[in-house]
Design an enzyme around this catalytic site. Sequence first.
Site, PDB file in Angstrom:
ATOM      1  N   ASN A  53      46.122  21.366  67.374  1.00 40.15           N
ATOM      2  CA  ASN A  53      46.782  21.348  68.669  1.00 40.15           C
ATOM      3  C   ASN A  53      46.485  20.009  69.360  1.00 40.15           C
ATOM      4  OD1 ASN A  53      47.161  21.806  71.611  1.00 40.15           O
ATOM      5  ND2 ASN A  53      47.705  23.863  70.927  1.00 40.15           N
ATOM      6  N   GLU A 113      50.450  24.306  64.428  1.00 41.56           N
ATOM      7  CA  GLU A 113      51.317  24.528  63.274  1.00 41.56           C
ATOM      8  C   GLU A 113      52.447  23.501  63.215  1.00 41.56           C
ATOM      9  OE1 GLU A 113      49.565  28.444  64.666  1.00 41.56           O
ATOM     10  OE2 GLU A 113      50.505  26.693  65.590  1.00 41.56           O
TER      11      GLU A 113
END
Length: 236
Positions: free
Chosen positions: A132, A145
């Site tokens: 992140n 992701e």
Amino acid sequence: MLVLTRQRNETVIVGDDIHVTVVDIRGDKVRLGFTAPRQITVYRKEVYDLIRKENAAAAAMQPADLAAAPDVPPESVNLSPWADNYPRLAEGSSDPFLRAAIEEARQGLGEGGLPIGSVLVRGDQIIGRGRNRRVQDGDPMAHAEIDCLKNAGRQKTYRDTVLYSTLMPCHLCSGAAVQFGIPKIVVGESVNFAGAADFLRGNGVEVVDRADAQCVEMMGKFIREHPELWKEDIGK
């Protein structure tokens, strides 16, 4: 047991130092906010039970159980001071790909961001890693992701890949997985954030939740200490 009826924004005081405030009421769900001294740890019951289970297992270990343990811990990363609260990260998970995702989360934590990491795997090889980066890059779309998929680069197909994440993916990241046809996602935990598991399964994605105590503890502690960063990340 003391049972009280409270309205939104009303507070219950426990002793002199602990305040419990009703933050929001939505149907049969109530969100509570806890204010307590830093030396008092506040857990969800699920997290507390996992930690107790982990501690009990550690207490039951015998000298022979440590025979295969490494002589030194994994190579440390340059963590910020508040990351020192997590000395056991990435040491207990047996899955090497989940450990790699945890290391990405640790690095993000050390950079001042959210401790969420992800790796994309084909066969027995990691083809993409990410974490992140919303805080670090000032990019609201830079979830772990998404960062992982970007770093993996163009792929002819994702049908033979597995996506790992330390936390259950949100709808943004789950949508990307469905769009690209990733057939399987392995997550470290969904205790702190339920994410879009139903959406993934409803679109044919196999979801494996490891309920990893280290992932639970890492994310839970971060949410308690940095609630505004967490709310910003999930759009609350």
